[in-house]
Motif scaffolding. Structure first.
Motif, short mmCIF file in Angstrom:
data_model
loop_
_atom_site.label_atom_id
_atom_site.label_comp_id
_atom_site.label_asym_id
_atom_site.label_seq_id
_atom_site.Cartn_x
_atom_site.Cartn_y
_atom_site.Cartn_z
N GLU A 3 -28.23 -41.42 17.21
CA GLU A 3 -28.46 -42.19 15.99
C GLU A 3 -27.24 -42.97 15.55
O GLU A 3 -27.35 -43.94 14.81
CB GLU A 3 -28.92 -41.24 14.88
N THR A 4 -26.04 -42.56 15.98
CA THR A 4 -24.84 -43.27 15.55
C THR A 4 -24.34 -44.26 16.59
O THR A 4 -23.39 -45.00 16.33
CB THR A 4 -23.71 -42.26 15.26
N ASP A 5 -24.96 -44.29 17.78
CA ASP A 5 -24.54 -45.21 18.83
C ASP A 5 -25.01 -46.62 18.53
O ASP A 5 -26.20 -46.84 18.26
CB ASP A 5 -25.08 -44.76 20.19
N PRO A 6 -24.12 -47.61 18.59
CA PRO A 6 -24.54 -48.98 18.34
C PRO A 6 -25.24 -49.57 19.57
O PRO A 6 -25.06 -49.09 20.69
CB PRO A 6 -23.22 -49.70 18.08
N PHE A 35 -33.99 -58.76 26.68
CA PHE A 35 -35.40 -59.13 26.53
C PHE A 35 -35.52 -60.62 26.83
O PHE A 35 -34.71 -61.42 26.38
CB PHE A 35 -35.89 -58.85 25.11
N SER A 36 -36.56 -60.97 27.59
CA SER A 36 -36.74 -62.37 27.98
C SER A 36 -37.57 -63.15 26.97
O SER A 36 -37.67 -64.38 27.07
CB SER A 36 -37.41 -62.45 29.36
N SER A 37 -38.17 -62.46 26.00
CA SER A 37 -39.00 -63.14 25.01
C SER A 37 -39.10 -62.30 23.75
O SER A 37 -38.79 -61.10 23.75
CB SER A 37 -40.41 -63.39 25.57
N VAL A 38 -39.56 -62.92 22.69
CA VAL A 38 -39.77 -62.22 21.43
C VAL A 38 -40.84 -61.15 21.59
O VAL A 38 -40.71 -60.04 21.06
CB VAL A 38 -40.17 -63.22 20.32
N SER A 39 -41.90 -61.45 22.34
CA SER A 39 -42.98 -60.48 22.52
C SER A 39 -42.48 -59.22 23.24
O SER A 39 -42.87 -58.10 22.89
CB SER A 39 -44.15 -61.10 23.29
N ASP A 40 -41.59 -59.40 24.23
CA ASP A 40 -41.02 -58.23 24.92
C ASP A 40 -40.22 -57.37 23.94
O ASP A 40 -40.28 -56.14 23.97
CB ASP A 40 -40.12 -58.67 26.07
N PHE A 41 -39.46 -58.02 23.10
CA PHE A 41 -38.67 -57.30 22.10
C PHE A 41 -39.57 -56.52 21.14
O PHE A 41 -39.29 -55.35 20.83
CB PHE A 41 -37.81 -58.30 21.32
N LEU A 42 -40.64 -57.14 20.68
CA LEU A 42 -41.52 -56.49 19.70
C LEU A 42 -42.26 -55.31 20.30
O LEU A 42 -42.66 -54.40 19.57
CB LEU A 42 -42.51 -57.51 19.14
N GLU A 43 -42.45 -55.30 21.60
CA GLU A 43 -43.15 -54.20 22.25
C GLU A 43 -42.24 -53.01 22.51
O GLU A 43 -42.72 -51.90 22.80
CB GLU A 43 -43.75 -54.68 23.58
N ALA A 44 -40.93 -53.19 22.42
CA ALA A 44 -39.98 -52.12 22.73
C ALA A 44 -39.74 -51.24 21.51
O ALA A 44 -39.92 -51.67 20.37
CB ALA A 44 -38.67 -52.72 23.21
N ASP A 45 -39.33 -50.01 21.76
CA ASP A 45 -38.97 -49.10 20.67
C ASP A 45 -37.65 -49.54 20.06
O ASP A 45 -36.69 -49.84 20.79
CB ASP A 45 -38.84 -47.67 21.19
N PRO A 46 -37.55 -49.57 18.74
CA PRO A 46 -36.28 -49.98 18.10
C PRO A 46 -35.20 -48.92 18.31
O PRO A 46 -35.50 -47.72 18.39
CB PRO A 46 -36.66 -50.10 16.63
N PRO A 47 -33.94 -49.33 18.39
CA PRO A 47 -32.84 -48.38 18.54
C PRO A 47 -32.70 -47.51 17.28
O PRO A 47 -33.13 -47.89 16.20
CB PRO A 47 -31.61 -49.28 18.72
N CYS A 48 -32.08 -46.35 17.46
CA CYS A 48 -31.89 -45.44 16.33
C CYS A 48 -30.60 -45.75 15.56
O CYS A 48 -30.50 -45.47 14.37
CB CYS A 48 -31.85 -44.00 16.82
N GLY A 49 -29.61 -46.28 16.25
CA GLY A 49 -28.31 -46.50 15.63
C GLY A 49 -28.12 -47.92 15.16
O GLY A 49 -29.04 -48.74 15.17
N PRO A 50 -26.89 -48.25 14.72
CA PRO A 50 -26.58 -49.61 14.27
C PRO A 50 -26.95 -50.64 15.33
O PRO A 50 -26.68 -50.44 16.51
CB PRO A 50 -25.08 -49.56 14.04
N THR A 51 -27.56 -51.73 14.89
CA THR A 51 -28.13 -52.71 15.81
C THR A 51 -27.75 -54.12 15.40
O THR A 51 -27.58 -54.42 14.23
CB THR A 51 -29.67 -52.59 15.82
N CYS A 52 -27.64 -54.99 16.41
CA CYS A 52 -27.41 -56.40 16.18
C CYS A 52 -28.20 -57.19 17.21
O CYS A 52 -28.26 -56.80 18.39
CB CYS A 52 -25.91 -56.70 16.30
N LEU A 53 -28.82 -58.29 16.79
CA LEU A 53 -29.58 -59.14 17.69
C LEU A 53 -28.76 -60.37 18.08
O LEU A 53 -28.19 -61.03 17.21
CB LEU A 53 -30.88 -59.62 17.05
#
Length: 211
Positions: A3-6, A35-53
């Motif tokens: 959960e703390t891994d970025p 991710f090669s597209s927005v749809s691929d990103f939306l289908e993936a599980d979100p990370p638990c820790g700090p995130t940046c796109l």
């Protein structure tokens, strides 16, 4: 990852660019997902820790700006760094108004991207810590009895113990007992600290006159 891994999420339809960003991030010890597209990103599980796109503006299918709008609409507060080969002023303004951390035009310096990513991860880490602290505060407030909540509302509104007692129809000594108990349950060491907690919980009465 814990959960703390970025983690940095790279969304771009150019595989060579994605690979180059991932290699760059590895040099500073940051894990990344591609991710090669927005749809691929939306289908993936979100990370638990700090995130940046790291998000391309123009891609086949849904654009980066559309994803930003969707995330804002869903109250998903993920820091975004936009990248594009062809920027214009309206596009940049739209992205920054939507809360983007940075807007970089290819080609850009590696350090500019790394600095923006570090800023994004720091912002998301701070948000998560704030959300966690607020959740813990709400949980403590839920442990208060209804009478303790009444007393809390009275004292953070500036009422004296005897005034609170008169307001809710109990003795002053009983108010003092509830006050000690609620301070302990809320883990507040002083009245100013309790008042700040009430502000964060958004439960402060409009004024003492409301009693």
């Amino acid at each position: 990852m814990g959960e703390t891994d970025p983690s940095v999420l790279v969304i771009d339809d150019d595989p060579e660019f994605r690979d180059s960003v991932v290699r760059l991030l590895r040099t500073v010890g940051l894990p990344a997902r591609q991710f090669s597209s927005v749809s691929d990103f939306l289908e993936a599980d979100p990370p638990c820790g700090p995130t940046c796109l790291v998000l391309d503006v123009r891609m086949p299918g849904r654009s980066g700006l559309e994803l930003q709008r969707d995330l804002v609409g869903a109250n998903r507060q993920v820091p975004i760094i936009f990248i594009t080969a062809h920027a214009d002023v309206p596009m940049t303004v739209q992205a920054m108004k939507g809360g983007a951390i940075e807007f970089l035009t290819k080609p850009f310096r590696d350090q500019d991207l790394l600095d923006a990513i570090e800023a994004g991860l720091a912002k998301d880490r701070a948000r998560r810590e704030s959300d966690s602290a607020l959740a813990a505060l709400k949980a403590r407030f839920e442990t208060l009895s209804s009478r303790e909540r009444e007393v809390m509302l009275g004292i953070v509104a500036g009422r004296l113990n005897k005034q609170v007692a008169n307001d809710i129809g109990i003795t002053e000594s009983t108010v003092k007992v509830h006050r000690v108990n609620l301070m302990r349950k809320m883990k507040a060491s002083s009245l100013p600290e309790l008042s700040r907690m009430a502000d964060r919980l958004n439960i402060r009465p409009q004024s003492p006159q409301s009693f």
